[in-house]
Design a protein around this motif. Structure first.
Motif, PDB file in Angstrom:
ATOM      1  N   HIS A  95       1.001  -1.298  -0.164  1.00 20.41           N
ATOM      2  CA  HIS A  95      -0.057   0.063   0.019  1.00 20.41           C
ATOM      3  C   HIS A  95       0.304   1.467   0.261  1.00 20.41           C
ATOM      4  N   LEU A  96       1.530   0.949   0.709  1.00 18.74           N
ATOM      5  CA  LEU A  96       2.718   2.336   0.667  1.00 18.74           C
ATOM      6  C   LEU A  96       3.330   2.560  -0.856  1.00 18.74           C
ATOM      7  N   ARG A  97       3.670   1.518  -1.567  1.00 18.22           N
ATOM      8  CA  ARG A  97       4.499   1.857  -2.299  1.00 18.22           C
ATOM      9  C   ARG A  97       3.434   2.584  -4.009  1.00 18.22           C
ATOM     10  N   VAL A  98       2.251   2.219  -3.305  1.00 19.88           N
ATOM     11  CA  VAL A  98       1.120   2.955  -3.930  1.00 19.88           C
ATOM     12  C   VAL A  98       0.774   4.125  -3.833  1.00 19.88           C
ATOM     13  N   ALA A  99       1.006   4.141  -3.094  1.00 19.36           N
ATOM     14  CA  ALA A  99       0.423   5.536  -2.552  1.00 19.36           C
ATOM     15  C   ALA A  99       1.205   6.599  -2.029  1.00 19.36           C
ATOM     16  N   LEU A 100       2.678   5.927  -2.279  1.00 15.79           N
ATOM     17  CA  LEU A 100       3.534   6.703  -2.292  1.00 15.79           C
ATOM     18  C   LEU A 100       3.992   7.441  -3.663  1.00 15.79           C
ATOM     19  N   PRO A 101       3.543   7.905  -3.902  1.00 17.83           N
ATOM     20  CA  PRO A 101       4.614   8.430  -5.343  1.00 17.83           C
ATOM     21  C   PRO A 101       5.506   8.836  -6.282  1.00 17.83           C
ATOM     22  N   ARG A 102       6.194   8.600  -7.187  1.00 18.75           N
ATOM     23  CA  ARG A 102       7.531   9.370  -7.204  1.00 18.75           C
ATOM     24  C   ARG A 102       7.653  10.563  -7.384  1.00 18.75           C
ATOM     25  N   LEU A 103       8.367  11.658  -6.246  1.00 16.16           N
ATOM     26  CA  LEU A 103       8.337  13.245  -6.748  1.00 16.16           C
ATOM     27  C   LEU A 103       8.033  13.793  -8.431  1.00 16.16           C
ATOM     28  N   ARG A 104       8.807  12.814  -8.991  1.00 12.88           N
ATOM     29  CA  ARG A 104       8.767  13.203 -10.863  1.00 12.88           C
ATOM     30  C   ARG A 104       7.532  13.051 -10.803  1.00 12.88           C
ATOM     31  N   ASP A 105       6.637  12.285 -10.299  1.00 11.50           N
ATOM     32  CA  ASP A 105       5.432  11.611 -10.858  1.00 11.50           C
ATOM     33  C   ASP A 105       4.453  13.040 -10.783  1.00 11.50           C
TER      34      ASP A 105
END
Length: 352
Positions: A225-235
């Motif tokens: 869930h954290l991998r999905v909910a925390l997008p990369r800053l460049r997204d």
């Protein structure tokens, strides 16, 4: 310097627009038709076609000369402080050149003018007068209406430029609003509910403490869930498949917290890679769970994109739904809600 001026004149002549030519031609025909009412008082006889031809041809030629003098000034810099003076001088030059063309042409034409017919019928001398005062008076007579025509064209061009400037500013403002909203949505997407995260960590800790067989799976679901909910800053955006994955991982976390979240059914077809603004679907799911207890949730790619729940009465216009609708309006999207027969379905129409 002279070569550049000649090139500018030639470019301006080539840039003649149809509406500009029609404006000068219409003005010439109007000036030529002004004195035609005097034909009712004059005995023209068989000379009527020649009189009409001369009465309309001469003003058309005059306006053609004025047009050729006006174009270089009109195509000069729009912001130059001497633009107005250039237009006035070009009109004056065109009026003087018109006299240089009209006087020889009128003398050479075999067709009589209205003035000639009037002079002959009253025993007066010919209207052709080559004195400097007469030429100056005729030039002034041409200059004044020509200046009004040039002023009207300049005013219309100014109005068009101002309108285009306003449209550009509104378009830029709309783009800035979109970018600001996208930034806010991206910031929202990067946020994780601290209470949900804290409860999930406690639940996992307790599961490991009692050596629950699903403790490791719970930890994996939280990490997912954290991998999905925390997008990369460049997204700067999201995809439909990514939003569906976010909803699924969120519901899995709730299930690990001994909740009873609805089952999730997703059918995206070939539209999974479609881009859309982030944090548009998950807030609707969270809102539905706060307002009711649906047992089933579904997502259909559409169009339109549909998010539904097996519970009616979720279409109330609360502050959260109004805020979401306002964000969508900025993005040229539209959100509608339909509730009946024990179900509620949100339809999201996104711009192409």
């Amino acid at each position: 310097m002279i070569g550049a001026a000649i090139a500018h004149v030639l470019r301006s002549w080539r840039s003649l627009r149809l509406r500009e030519g029609l404006a000068f031609a219409s003005a010439g025909l109007l000036f030529g038709a002004i004195d035609l009412t005097s034909l009712l008082e004059l005995s023209v006889g068989e000379q009527l076609p020649q009189v009409l031809a001369r009465q309309l041809l001469v003003p058309l030629i005059s306006c053609g000369v004025l047009l050729l003098c006006w174009l270089p000034a009109a195509r000069s810099s729009l912001t130059h402080p001497a633009r107005g003076a250039r237009l006035v001088l070009a009109t004056l030059l065109g009026s003087l050149l018109t006299m240089g063309v009209i006087y020889p042409l009128a003398w050479a034409l075999p067709w009589p003018s209205l003035c000639d017919i009037y002079a002959a019928s009253h025993g007066k001398p010919s209207c052709m007068n080559w004195r400097a005062t007469a030429i100056a008076g005729d030039a002034l007579w041409v200059f004044m209406p020509a200046l009004m025509l040039v002023g009207m064209l300049e005013f219309r061009a100014l109005r068009r430029r101002q309108g285009q400037t306003v449209e550009d500013l509104l378009r830029e403002h709309s783009q800035l609003r979109r970018h600001a909203l996208a930034s806010r949505l991206a910031a929202m997407q990067a946020q994780v509910d601290p209470k949900l995260l804290f409860d999930a960590l406690i639940s996992i800790e307790q599961a490991y403490a009692r050596q629950a067989p699903d403790a490791s799976a719970r930890l994996e679901r939280l990490i997912g869930h954290l991998r999905v909910a925390l997008p990369r800053l460049r997204d700067t955006g999201a995809t439909l498949a990514g939003e569906a994955e976010l909803i699924a991982s969120y519901l899995d976390l709730l299930r690990d917290l001994d909740g009873t979240p609805p089952t999730f059914d997703c059918d995206l077809g070939p539209h999974g890679n479609r881009c859309l603004p982030p944090m548009l679907l998950l807030p609707l799911v969270q809102r539905a769970l706060r307002l009711g207890r649906p047992t089933h949730c579904w997502l259909r790619a559409g169009p339109p994109l549909r998010l539904g729940f097996d519970e009616a009465g979720l279409c109330s216009d609360d502050a959260e739904l109004v805020a979401l609708s306002e964000r969508l309006a900025v993005l040229d999207a539209k959100l509608t809600c339909h509730s009946a027969d024990g179900r509620t379905e949100f339809s999201l129409e996104l711009p192409p």
